[in-house]
Structures are given as C-alpha cells and as structure tokens.
Design a protein around this motif. Structure first.
Motif, PDB file in Angstrom:
ATOM      1  N   MET A  29       0.847  -1.174   0.000  1.00 53.07           N
ATOM      2  CA  MET A  29       0.000   0.000   0.000  1.00 53.07           C
ATOM      3  C   MET A  29       0.899   1.247   0.000  1.00 53.07           C
ATOM      4  O   MET A  29       1.833   1.348   0.783  1.00 53.07           O
ATOM      5  CB  MET A  29      -0.893  -0.022   1.244  1.00 53.07           C
ATOM      6  N   ASN A  30       0.620   2.172  -0.869  1.00 55.71           N
ATOM      7  CA  ASN A  30       1.397   3.402  -0.980  1.00 55.71           C
ATOM      8  C   ASN A  30       0.770   4.528  -0.178  1.00 55.71           C
ATOM      9  O   ASN A  30      -0.443   4.594  -0.018  1.00 55.71           O
ATOM     10  CB  ASN A  30       1.490   3.839  -2.442  1.00 55.71           C
ATOM     11  N   LYS A  31       1.626   5.421   0.271  1.00 49.87           N
ATOM     12  CA  LYS A  31       1.128   6.615   0.953  1.00 49.87           C
ATOM     13  C   LYS A  31       0.500   7.544  -0.078  1.00 49.87           C
ATOM     14  O   LYS A  31       0.901   7.560  -1.236  1.00 49.87           O
ATOM     15  CB  LYS A  31       2.269   7.339   1.668  1.00 49.87           C
ATOM     16  N   GLU A  32      -0.474   8.308   0.398  1.00 52.70           N
ATOM     17  CA  GLU A  32      -1.139   9.286  -0.466  1.00 52.70           C
ATOM     18  C   GLU A  32      -0.856  10.692   0.051  1.00 52.70           C
ATOM     19  O   GLU A  32      -0.827  10.940   1.258  1.00 52.70           O
ATOM     20  CB  GLU A  32      -2.648   9.040  -0.474  1.00 52.70           C
ATOM     21  N   LYS A  33      -0.669  11.585  -0.885  1.00 53.11           N
ATOM     22  CA  LYS A  33      -0.418  12.985  -0.564  1.00 53.11           C
ATOM     23  C   LYS A  33      -1.722  13.661  -0.168  1.00 53.11           C
ATOM     24  O   LYS A  33      -2.765  13.412  -0.764  1.00 53.11           O
ATOM     25  CB  LYS A  33       0.177  13.667  -1.793  1.00 53.11           C
ATOM     26  N   PHE A  34      -1.656  14.516   0.850  1.00 49.00           N
ATOM     27  CA  PHE A  34      -2.809  15.345   1.187  1.00 49.00           C
ATOM     28  C   PHE A  34      -2.328  16.746   1.535  1.00 49.00           C
ATOM     29  O   PHE A  34      -1.181  16.946   1.939  1.00 49.00           O
ATOM     30  CB  PHE A  34      -3.657  14.730   2.315  1.00 49.00           C
ATOM     31  N   ILE A  35      -3.215  17.695   1.326  1.00 52.40           N
ATOM     32  CA  ILE A  35      -2.906  19.105   1.568  1.00 52.40           C
ATOM     33  C   ILE A  35      -4.023  19.697   2.417  1.00 52.40           C
ATOM     34  O   ILE A  35      -5.204  19.491   2.117  1.00 52.40           O
ATOM     35  CB  ILE A  35      -2.782  19.885   0.240  1.00 52.40           C
ATOM     36  N   VAL A  36      -3.658  20.392   3.480  1.00 52.04           N
ATOM     37  CA  VAL A  36      -4.638  21.093   4.311  1.00 52.04           C
ATOM     38  C   VAL A  36      -4.189  22.538   4.460  1.00 52.04           C
ATOM     39  O   VAL A  36      -3.000  22.822   4.577  1.00 52.04           O
ATOM     40  CB  VAL A  36      -4.839  20.425   5.687  1.00 52.04           C
ATOM     41  N   GLU A  37      -5.154  23.443   4.426  1.00 54.93           N
ATOM     42  CA  GLU A  37      -4.869  24.868   4.557  1.00 54.93           C
ATOM     43  C   GLU A  37      -5.477  25.384   5.847  1.00 54.93           C
ATOM     44  O   GLU A  37      -6.613  25.054   6.184  1.00 54.93           O
ATOM     45  CB  GLU A  37      -5.472  25.646   3.385  1.00 54.93           C
ATOM     46  N   TYR A  38      -4.720  26.197   6.544  1.00 57.11           N
ATOM     47  CA  TYR A  38      -5.180  26.793   7.793  1.00 57.11           C
ATOM     48  C   TYR A  38      -5.137  28.306   7.674  1.00 57.11           C
ATOM     49  O   TYR A  38      -4.094  28.878   7.336  1.00 57.11           O
ATOM     50  CB  TYR A  38      -4.315  26.326   8.961  1.00 57.11           C
ATOM     51  N   ASP A  39      -6.253  28.953   7.957  1.00 61.73           N
ATOM     52  CA  ASP A  39      -6.370  30.403   7.910  1.00 61.73           C
ATOM     53  C   ASP A  39      -5.834  30.966   9.223  1.00 61.73           C
ATOM     54  O   ASP A  39      -6.372  30.680  10.291  1.00 61.73           O
ATOM     55  CB  ASP A  39      -7.840  30.784   7.713  1.00 61.73           C
ATOM     56  N   LEU A  40      -4.778  31.750   9.138  1.00 61.87           N
ATOM     57  CA  LEU A  40      -4.181  32.348  10.325  1.00 61.87           C
ATOM     58  C   LEU A  40      -4.452  33.847  10.399  1.00 61.87           C
ATOM     59  O   LEU A  40      -3.704  34.600  11.029  1.00 61.87           O
ATOM     60  CB  LEU A  40      -2.686  32.040  10.378  1.00 61.87           C
ATOM     61  N   LYS A  41      -5.523  34.248   9.744  1.00 53.73           N
ATOM     62  CA  LYS A  41      -6.030  35.632   9.800  1.00 53.73           C
ATOM     63  C   LYS A  41      -4.969  36.640   9.368  1.00 53.73           C
ATOM     64  O   LYS A  41      -4.396  36.526   8.317  1.00 53.73           O
ATOM     65  CB  LYS A  41      -6.564  35.950  11.194  1.00 53.73           C
ATOM     66  N   SER A  42      -4.710  37.611  10.236  1.00 54.67           N
ATOM     67  CA  SER A  42      -3.820  38.716   9.855  1.00 54.67           C
ATOM     68  C   SER A  42      -2.400  38.548  10.394  1.00 54.67           C
ATOM     69  O   SER A  42      -1.658  39.523  10.489  1.00 54.67           O
ATOM     70  CB  SER A  42      -4.411  40.035  10.350  1.00 54.67           C
ATOM     71  N   VAL A  43      -2.010  37.328  10.736  1.00 52.76           N
ATOM     72  CA  VAL A  43      -0.641  37.091  11.204  1.00 52.76           C
ATOM     73  C   VAL A  43       0.330  37.463  10.086  1.00 52.76           C
ATOM     74  O   VAL A  43       0.116  37.108   8.924  1.00 52.76           O
ATOM     75  CB  VAL A  43      -0.461  35.602  11.592  1.00 52.76           C
ATOM     76  N   SER A  44       1.371  38.176  10.442  1.00 48.50           N
ATOM     77  CA  SER A  44       2.328  38.569   9.398  1.00 48.50           C
ATOM     78  C   SER A  44       3.114  37.345   8.936  1.00 48.50           C
ATOM     79  O   SER A  44       3.494  36.487   9.749  1.00 48.50           O
ATOM     80  CB  SER A  44       3.279  39.651   9.912  1.00 48.50           C
ATOM     81  N   PRO A  45       3.364  37.248   7.632  1.00 47.85           N
ATOM     82  CA  PRO A  45       4.168  36.139   7.119  1.00 47.85           C
ATOM     83  C   PRO A  45       5.553  36.056   7.771  1.00 47.85           C
ATOM     84  O   PRO A  45       6.071  34.970   8.000  1.00 47.85           O
ATOM     85  CB  PRO A  45       4.270  36.431   5.622  1.00 47.85           C
ATOM     86  N   THR A  46       6.123  37.193   8.121  1.00 49.37           N
ATOM     87  CA  THR A  46       7.440  37.211   8.768  1.00 49.37           C
ATOM     88  C   THR A  46       7.373  36.546  10.141  1.00 49.37           C
ATOM     89  O   THR A  46       8.238  35.740  10.496  1.00 49.37           O
ATOM     90  CB  THR A  46       7.963  38.657   8.900  1.00 49.37           C
ATOM     91  N   LEU A  47       6.338  36.867  10.911  1.00 47.01           N
ATOM     92  CA  LEU A  47       6.160  36.237  12.216  1.00 47.01           C
ATOM     93  C   LEU A  47       5.906  34.744  12.056  1.00 47.01           C
ATOM     94  O   LEU A  47       6.510  33.924  12.758  1.00 47.01           O
ATOM     95  CB  LEU A  47       5.002  36.888  12.980  1.00 47.01           C
ATOM     96  N   LEU A  48       5.044  34.371  11.120  1.00 48.30           N
ATOM     97  CA  LEU A  48       4.752  32.962  10.901  1.00 48.30           C
ATOM     98  C   LEU A  48       6.024  32.209  10.508  1.00 48.30           C
ATOM     99  O   LEU A  48       6.269  31.096  10.989  1.00 48.30           O
ATOM    100  CB  LEU A  48       3.662  32.797   9.836  1.00 48.30           C
ATOM    101  N   TRP A  49       6.855  32.811   9.671  1.00 53.92           N
ATOM    102  CA  TRP A  49       8.092  32.145   9.268  1.00 53.92           C
ATOM    103  C   TRP A  49       8.973  31.842  10.487  1.00 53.92           C
ATOM    104  O   TRP A  49       9.608  30.791  10.564  1.00 53.92           O
ATOM    105  CB  TRP A  49       8.867  32.969   8.241  1.00 53.92           C
TER     106      TRP A  49
END
Length: 127
Positions: A1-21
């Motif tokens: 049995m092979n693994k399957e790829k999945f993608i999930v997106e999470y909305d983090l509102k107005s968090v700055s990309p720099t802070l998230l990084w």
C-alpha cells in the motif's frame, strides 16, 4: 500500500508572514508548537516529543516561504511534509498550507494530528 499525498490549509487571519516564518522556519519556532524540543545539525533536525524522538532531513527551503522535510525512517523517498506560507487572494489572510503523506487508513489520524498542532500554533500566535 502506498502513501497518499494530502494538503490542508489553515487560515491564520492577519498574522504577518514574517512572524509565521519565525515559527515554521526555525528550530526554536518549531519547538514552540510542533515538538517539545528541536535540535539540528545543518539539515538534520531531531524532533522530541515526551520521551521519544524522530529525525527528519530538511530537503528544501525558501526563506520566508516554505520548508520541506523527509522523515529519516520513512522508506518512501517521495514522501515529505511541507509547511508553506501563502496569502488568500480573496481576503488577504495569511494561510499555512501543510502538505503531507499518509497511508489511506491513517489519513484521518494524520489530519487530526495536524489540526491539533495548528491549534497549538494559533494559541502561540494569538489567533
């Protein structure tokens, strides 16, 4: 049995990309929400949870955008997990897009684990 790829997106509102990084692209940031502790030597990261540890190789990174790891004990060379920062064109919100692989019968558990981890990240970010 092979693994399957999945993608999930999470909305983090107005968090700055720099802070998230700072939370997804650094060992100290990852230790704040993803694992109890994180150590690294160059591109080899060791993640600690309770009394267990797991190693992953950083296989790709673009500073401020995404980081991709491959678990050292995973025999499937094609599988990885990726943390990617994105912006919603509609709302302008910062999104964290997770790409991962799981066996079909473990898919729900894998998504649930990410949901739990992201809730911890949201608390740390104040979202």
């Amino acid at each position: 049995m092979n693994k399957e790829k999945f993608i999930v997106e999470y909305d983090l509102k107005s968090v700055s990309p720099t802070l998230l990084w700072s939370y997804i692209g650094t060992k100290n940031g990852l230790a704040d929400w993803f694992a109890d502790d994180v150590q690294n030597e160059e591109k080899l990261f060791t993640f600690f949870w309770n009394k267990s540890s797991q190693q992953a190789h950083q296989i790709a990174v673009r500073s401020g955008s995404y980081i991709r790891f491959h678990w050292s004990d995973d025999e499937d060379e094609k599988s990885f997990f990726e943390l990617r920062i994105s912006s919603s064109e509609l709302t302008g919100a910062t999104m964290l897009v997770i790409t991962d692989f799981a066996y079909p019968d473990e898919m729900a558990d894998s998504r649930g684990l990410w949901d739990h981890q992201i809730e911890t990240l949201r608390r740390k970010l104040g979202v």
